[in-house]
Write a protein that holds these residues in place. Structure first.
Motif, PDB file in Angstrom:
ATOM      1  N   GLY A  92      12.510  17.451  28.972  1.00 13.20           N
ATOM      2  CA  GLY A  92      12.994  17.459  27.601  1.00 13.20           C
ATOM      3  C   GLY A  92      14.283  18.205  27.332  1.00 13.20           C
ATOM      4  O   GLY A  92      14.673  18.337  26.167  1.00 13.20           O
ATOM      5  N   GLU A  93      14.954  18.689  28.355  1.00 12.04           N
ATOM      6  CA  GLU A  93      16.241  19.350  28.134  1.00 12.04           C
ATOM      7  C   GLU A  93      17.187  19.055  29.294  1.00 12.04           C
ATOM      8  O   GLU A  93      16.756  18.711  30.385  1.00 12.04           O
ATOM      9  CB  GLU A  93      16.081  20.858  27.923  1.00 12.04           C
ATOM     10  CG  GLU A  93      15.494  21.607  29.091  1.00 12.04           C
ATOM     11  CD  GLU A  93      15.217  23.071  28.777  1.00 12.04           C
ATOM     12  OE1 GLU A  93      15.842  23.650  27.880  1.00 12.04           O
ATOM     13  OE2 GLU A  93      14.359  23.638  29.455  1.00 12.04           O
ATOM     14  N   THR A  94      18.481  19.188  29.022  1.00 13.70           N
ATOM     15  CA  THR A  94      19.448  18.931  30.085  1.00 13.70           C
ATOM     16  C   THR A  94      19.407  20.079  31.095  1.00 13.70           C
ATOM     17  O   THR A  94      18.978  21.195  30.765  1.00 13.70           O
ATOM     18  CB  THR A  94      20.877  18.804  29.540  1.00 13.70           C
ATOM     19  OG1 THR A  94      21.297  20.076  29.023  1.00 13.70           O
ATOM     20  CG2 THR A  94      20.988  17.711  28.477  1.00 13.70           C
ATOM     21  N   LEU A  95      19.867  19.800  32.299  1.00 18.46           N
ATOM     22  CA  LEU A  95      19.911  20.859  33.311  1.00 18.46           C
ATOM     23  C   LEU A  95      20.831  21.989  32.868  1.00 18.46           C
ATOM     24  O   LEU A  95      20.561  23.159  33.153  1.00 18.46           O
ATOM     25  CB  LEU A  95      20.351  20.301  34.667  1.00 18.46           C
ATOM     26  CG  LEU A  95      19.397  19.307  35.340  1.00 18.46           C
ATOM     27  CD1 LEU A  95      19.900  18.962  36.750  1.00 18.46           C
ATOM     28  CD2 LEU A  95      17.972  19.804  35.382  1.00 18.46           C
ATOM     29  N   ALA A 117      19.647  25.847  32.366  1.00 18.74           N
ATOM     30  CA  ALA A 117      20.314  26.967  33.037  1.00 18.74           C
ATOM     31  C   ALA A 117      20.722  28.035  32.025  1.00 18.74           C
ATOM     32  O   ALA A 117      20.574  29.237  32.296  1.00 18.74           O
ATOM     33  CB  ALA A 117      21.527  26.469  33.825  1.00 18.74           C
ATOM     34  N   ARG A 118      21.230  27.624  30.887  1.00 17.65           N
ATOM     35  CA  ARG A 118      21.587  28.591  29.835  1.00 17.65           C
ATOM     36  C   ARG A 118      20.359  29.390  29.386  1.00 17.65           C
ATOM     37  O   ARG A 118      20.418  30.608  29.227  1.00 17.65           O
ATOM     38  CB  ARG A 118      22.197  27.877  28.625  1.00 17.65           C
ATOM     39  CG  ARG A 118      23.622  27.449  28.800  1.00 17.65           C
ATOM     40  CD  ARG A 118      24.134  26.868  27.486  1.00 17.65           C
ATOM     41  NE  ARG A 118      25.518  26.504  27.562  1.00 17.65           N
ATOM     42  CZ  ARG A 118      26.000  25.269  27.376  1.00 17.65           C
ATOM     43  NH1 ARG A 118      25.179  24.281  27.077  1.00 17.65           N
ATOM     44  NH2 ARG A 118      27.283  25.037  27.464  1.00 17.65           N
ATOM     45  N   ALA A 119      19.249  28.692  29.167  1.00 17.59           N
ATOM     46  CA  ALA A 119      18.018  29.363  28.728  1.00 17.59           C
ATOM     47  C   ALA A 119      17.533  30.357  29.782  1.00 17.59           C
ATOM     48  O   ALA A 119      17.075  31.452  29.438  1.00 17.59           O
ATOM     49  CB  ALA A 119      16.937  28.324  28.426  1.00 17.59           C
ATOM     50  N   LEU A 120      17.654  29.995  31.038  1.00 21.77           N
ATOM     51  CA  LEU A 120      17.241  30.902  32.114  1.00 21.77           C
ATOM     52  C   LEU A 120      18.087  32.167  32.106  1.00 21.77           C
ATOM     53  O   LEU A 120      17.559  33.279  32.196  1.00 21.77           O
ATOM     54  CB  LEU A 120      17.343  30.200  33.472  1.00 21.77           C
ATOM     55  CG  LEU A 120      17.135  31.085  34.696  1.00 21.77           C
ATOM     56  CD1 LEU A 120      15.763  31.751  34.684  1.00 21.77           C
ATOM     57  CD2 LEU A 120      17.346  30.283  35.973  1.00 21.77           C
TER      58      LEU A 120
END
Length: 185
Positions: A34-37, A41-44
């Motif tokens: 449900g989200e782009t890679l 990566a930003r969320a991580l």
């Protein structure tokens, strides 16, 4: 009056400037769960506690950094980022956009492992943590790979942490690899 940035801060860098030739489309815009890679990566990096997030090779992104020479490889993109972020941040936590299984468990130990020294996981050049000012003395022509960059910085290789049933360090470089990842979800 401009306020000088705290040099002790930590920046995150997502390497996303590659051609994605084997994938056949931009890996950063691929969707998984449900989200782009790129958003993943930003969320991580946010969850890891970095002070600012930048995307290498993506000057079109709000947090994007340009490459001095597009498609010259990830080591060059890292050196470009250190030059652009020098004086604003002390350390740079680097992840590739195409490792969607990375989690805080693979990043937070790097932050505490070797204060003032570059580090990465044994046999895994990425993710990595590097001191920005240590790159000041490096010359682009001497650095052609991330492994060479880490060796030149005398990076500490940490013993790999135990992993679950799926390898968090797997790169998604081809449509088949993406399809396999989706089947395992």
């Amino acid at each position: 009056m401009t306020q000088e940035a705290d040099p002790g801060r930590l920046a995150g860098l997502i390497l996303a400037g590659g051609r994605s030739a084997r994938m056949g489309q931009d890996k950063a815009s691929l969707e998984w769960q449900g989200e782009t890679l790129l958003d993943r990566a930003r969320a991580l990096l946010r969850a890891t506690g970095v002070d600012a997030i930048h995307v290498g090779g993506r000057p079109d992104e709000i947090d994007g950094l340009p490459d001095s020479e597009p498609h010259a490889g990830p080591a060059r993109a890292i050196l470009d980022a250190t030059r652009l972020l020098r004086g604003q941040f002390q350390r740079l936590l680097i992840i590739p956009v195409d490792m969607p299984l990375l989690g805080p468990a693979q990043l937070t130990p790097l932050l505490a492992a070797a204060p003032g020294q570059a580090c990465h996981w044994q046999d895994q050049p990425l993710p990595a943590l590097i001191p920005i000012e240590a790159c000041d003395r490096l010359h682009d022509e001497d650095i052609h790979s991330i492994k060479r960059l880490l060796a030149t910085l005398n990076a500490k290789a940490l013993a790999l942490p135990p992993t679950g049933p799926r390898d968090p360090f797997i790169n998604i470089n081809t449509p088949d690899a993406l399809a396999a990842l989706k089947r395992q979800s």
